[in-house]
Motif scaffolding. Structure first.
Motif, PDB file in Angstrom:
ATOM      1  N   ILE A  99       0.806  -1.219   0.000  1.00 26.33           N
ATOM      2  CA  ILE A  99       0.000   0.000   0.000  1.00 26.33           C
ATOM      3  C   ILE A  99       0.844   1.275   0.000  1.00 26.33           C
ATOM      4  N   ILE A 100       2.148   1.155   0.205  1.00 23.69           N
ATOM      5  CA  ILE A 100       2.992   2.351   0.242  1.00 23.69           C
ATOM      6  C   ILE A 100       2.929   3.059  -1.114  1.00 23.69           C
ATOM      7  N   MET A 131       2.540   5.679   8.063  1.00 20.01           N
ATOM      8  CA  MET A 131       2.693   7.103   7.778  1.00 20.01           C
ATOM      9  C   MET A 131       1.765   7.474   6.629  1.00 20.01           C
ATOM     10  N   VAL A 132       0.927   8.491   6.863  1.00 16.96           N
ATOM     11  CA  VAL A 132      -0.047   8.892   5.839  1.00 16.96           C
ATOM     12  C   VAL A 132      -0.003  10.399   5.630  1.00 16.96           C
ATOM     13  N   GLU A 133      -0.469  10.814   4.459  1.00 19.41           N
ATOM     14  CA  GLU A 133      -0.591  12.236   4.145  1.00 19.41           C
ATOM     15  C   GLU A 133      -1.997  12.487   3.614  1.00 19.41           C
ATOM     16  N   TYR A 134      -2.675  13.496   4.203  1.00 24.89           N
ATOM     17  CA  TYR A 134      -4.041  13.828   3.819  1.00 24.89           C
ATOM     18  C   TYR A 134      -4.035  14.811   2.651  1.00 24.89           C
ATOM     19  N   PRO A 135      -5.177  14.959   1.970  1.00 25.34           N
ATOM     20  CA  PRO A 135      -5.243  15.870   0.818  1.00 25.34           C
ATOM     21  C   PRO A 135      -4.842  17.302   1.129  1.00 25.34           C
ATOM     22  N   ASP A 136      -5.027  17.734   2.407  1.00 27.27           N
ATOM     23  CA  ASP A 136      -4.659  19.107   2.762  1.00 27.27           C
ATOM     24  C   ASP A 136      -3.187  19.249   3.116  1.00 27.27           C
ATOM     25  N   PRO A 154      -9.944   9.905   3.120  1.00 28.63           N
ATOM     26  CA  PRO A 154      -8.948   9.687   2.059  1.00 28.63           C
ATOM     27  C   PRO A 154      -7.561  10.171   2.481  1.00 28.63           C
ATOM     28  N   ALA A 155      -6.552   9.427   2.060  1.00 26.28           N
ATOM     29  CA  ALA A 155      -5.157   9.784   2.337  1.00 26.28           C
ATOM     30  C   ALA A 155      -4.270   8.984   1.399  1.00 26.28           C
ATOM     31  N   VAL A 156      -2.970   9.245   1.477  1.00 25.29           N
ATOM     32  CA  VAL A 156      -1.974   8.459   0.754  1.00 25.29           C
ATOM     33  C   VAL A 156      -1.036   7.839   1.780  1.00 25.29           C
ATOM     34  N   ALA A 157      -0.785   6.530   1.663  1.00 22.14           N
ATOM     35  CA  ALA A 157       0.171   5.865   2.549  1.00 22.14           C
ATOM     36  C   ALA A 157       1.580   6.174   2.061  1.00 22.14           C
ATOM     37  N   THR A 158       2.404   6.749   2.935  1.00 24.67           N
ATOM     38  CA  THR A 158       3.734   7.193   2.509  1.00 24.67           C
ATOM     39  C   THR A 158       4.875   6.335   3.055  1.00 24.67           C
ATOM     40  N   ARG A 211      -1.591  17.631   5.516  1.00 23.83           N
ATOM     41  CA  ARG A 211      -1.317  17.223   6.898  1.00 23.83           C
ATOM     42  C   ARG A 211      -0.826  15.786   6.932  1.00 23.83           C
ATOM     43  N   ARG A 212       0.132  15.520   7.811  1.00 23.55           N
ATOM     44  CA  ARG A 212       0.711  14.177   7.926  1.00 23.55           C
ATOM     45  C   ARG A 212       0.460  13.599   9.311  1.00 23.55           C
ATOM     46  N   GLU A 213       0.383  12.275   9.358  1.00 24.75           N
ATOM     47  CA  GLU A 213       0.094  11.596  10.621  1.00 24.75           C
ATOM     48  C   GLU A 213       0.687  10.189  10.575  1.00 24.75           C
ATOM     49  N   ILE A 214       0.946   9.637  11.761  1.00 23.72           N
ATOM     50  CA  ILE A 214       1.377   8.247  11.866  1.00 23.72           C
ATOM     51  C   ILE A 214       0.287   7.488  12.619  1.00 23.72           C
ATOM     52  N   LEU A 215      -0.272   6.466  11.983  1.00 23.17           N
ATOM     53  CA  LEU A 215      -1.354   5.684  12.566  1.00 23.17           C
ATOM     54  C   LEU A 215      -0.809   4.439  13.267  1.00 23.17           C
ATOM     55  N   HIS A 216      -1.338   4.165  14.455  1.00 23.12           N
ATOM     56  CA  HIS A 216      -0.964   2.943  15.176  1.00 23.12           C
ATOM     57  C   HIS A 216      -2.180   2.069  15.437  1.00 23.12           C
ATOM     58  N   THR A 217      -3.361   2.595  15.244  1.00 25.53           N
ATOM     59  CA  THR A 217      -4.594   1.827  15.385  1.00 25.53           C
ATOM     60  C   THR A 217      -5.521   2.197  14.223  1.00 25.53           C
ATOM     61  N   GLY A 218      -6.646   1.494  14.152  1.00 26.99           N
ATOM     62  CA  GLY A 218      -7.597   1.755  13.089  1.00 26.99           C
ATOM     63  C   GLY A 218      -7.475   0.746  11.965  1.00 26.99           C
ATOM     64  N   GLU A 219      -8.259   0.967  10.936  1.00 22.03           N
ATOM     65  CA  GLU A 219      -8.275   0.057   9.792  1.00 22.03           C
ATOM     66  C   GLU A 219      -8.199   0.879   8.516  1.00 22.03           C
ATOM     67  N   ILE A 220      -7.642   0.281   7.485  1.00 17.93           N
ATOM     68  CA  ILE A 220      -7.551   0.987   6.208  1.00 17.93           C
ATOM     69  C   ILE A 220      -8.095   0.096   5.099  1.00 17.93           C
ATOM     70  N   SER A 221      -8.499   0.730   4.025  1.00 16.24           N
ATOM     71  CA  SER A 221      -8.848   0.016   2.800  1.00 16.24           C
ATOM     72  C   SER A 221      -8.181   0.726   1.634  1.00 16.24           C
ATOM     73  N   VAL A 222      -7.895  -0.026   0.601  1.00 14.15           N
ATOM     74  CA  VAL A 222      -7.232   0.537  -0.574  1.00 14.15           C
ATOM     75  C   VAL A 222      -8.314   0.897  -1.577  1.00 14.15           C
TER      76      VAL A 222
END
Length: 319
Positions: free
Chosen positions: A268-269, A298-303, A285-289, A305-316
């Motif tokens: 997914i990177i 590590m993700v980046e949002y359309p605006d 929506p975001a991009v996995a970086t 903003r960057r964040e590091i996720l340690h919980t939650g779920e993702i889909s491609v």
């Protein structure tokens, strides 16, 4: 090792060829009657053992039967092994065990109440999948829990690649994909001691779709098998390799030696994803970086903003 196990090894080593009953008796240092009983026991377990007067015994084809003997043949890790034809859930059975530093492995050909993450059901038909749970009392601390999940994903990929000759990939955190479809799910459960920060018990359940099965229509585009040809590889060998690889990585999980391989296998990177922080249908929506050194996504949002996720779920968004 039992006479039945030793006889199975002999027949496997000379697959398709007859070995006389006397040769088997001499090799195993048992009576001819003990050889006959061992052959009968193997037949009852589903092995195609042919007996012929004047020729002896032979194993016909690479019968894909899950049994204690067939898994132990490939097992290197020091574990206590249990193999069943049908159970409610291998994770549920493991919860009845008293865990120690020596791992226990429970394998089933079929589950009637298989579970995935968040209490979701996991389809577990007989003969087409592999359902395996490893339980132990680990020596590492609670703060290593995310790395446990990642290490188990790498272990599953290594086992699949060794046995099936294919290269699966990982969707963060621990779903295994091949040919664009999910072939393996991993459910990790733990009991913890909040005073010491230690994990008192660790239970790792892995379900693998090996061969074509009866997937419901609504998930047939999501879930898929490792091989479209039934019996093209040994589920027993895959089970053993999964135990071997998991044991090796968990024995050294704090070194994070698997992290670079995890990053390489994580497909997914660089992809557009949807983040489900509350595990609901709607996603952000975001991009996995990338994968951070602490195992976060590590993700980046359309605006921007960057964040590091340690919980939650993702889909491609597109696989």
């Amino acid at each position: 090792m039992s006479t039945k196990s030793e006889m199975l090894n002999l027949l496997n080593d000379s697959l398709g060829q007859f070995i006389s009953g006397q040769q088997i008796a001499d090799r195993l240092q048992v009576s001819r009657n003990a050889v006959w009983k061992a052959a009968a026991a193997l037949k009852r377990e589903g092995y195609e053992v042919e007996s012929k007067t004047g020729s002896g015994y032979r194993l016909i084809g690479s019968t894909d039967v899950l049994s204690l003997e067939s898994v132990q043949r490939f097992l290197n890790a020091p574990v206590d092994l249990q193999v069943y034809q049908s159970v409610t859930s291998t994770n549920d059975l493991m919860k009845l065990e008293t865990l120690s530093h020596r791992p226990i492995a429970i394998i089933a050909n079929k589950q009637t109440s298989g579970r995935g993450r968040l209490g979701r059901s996991f389809l577990s038909p007989g003969g087409t999948g592999l359902y395996l749970t490893i339980g132990l009392q680990p020596s590492f601390r609670l703060d290593q829990s995310l790395f446990v999940t990642m290490a188990c994903a790498v272990a599953a990929c290594r086992a699949i690649q060794t046995v099936c000759g294919i290269e699966p990939s990982i969707k963060w955190v621990n779903d295994i994909y091949y040919n664009g479809r999910k072939t393996c799910g991993i459910l990790t459960e733990a009991t913890t001691n909040l005073e010491t920060g230690q994990i008192d018990g660790l239970i790792i359940g892995t379900g693998i779709n090996c061969f074509p099965g009866s997937f419901p229509e609504e998930i047939s585009h999501i879930a898929g098998p490792l091989s479209e040809e039934p019996g093209s590889f040994s589920r027993s060998r895959l089970a053993a390799e999964l135990i071997n690889e998991t044991y090796a990585l968990l024995s050294d999980v704090e070194s994070r030696s698997f992290l670079d391989e995890y990053r390489r296998r994580c497909f997914i990177i660089g992809r557009r994803i949807l983040i489900h922080p509350t595990y609901d249908e709607e996603g952000i929506p975001a991009v996995a970086t990338g994968i951070s050194d602490d195992g976060g996504l590590m993700v980046e949002y359309p605006d921007g903003r960057r964040e590091i996720l340690h919980t939650g779920e993702i889909s491609v968004t597109v696989i």
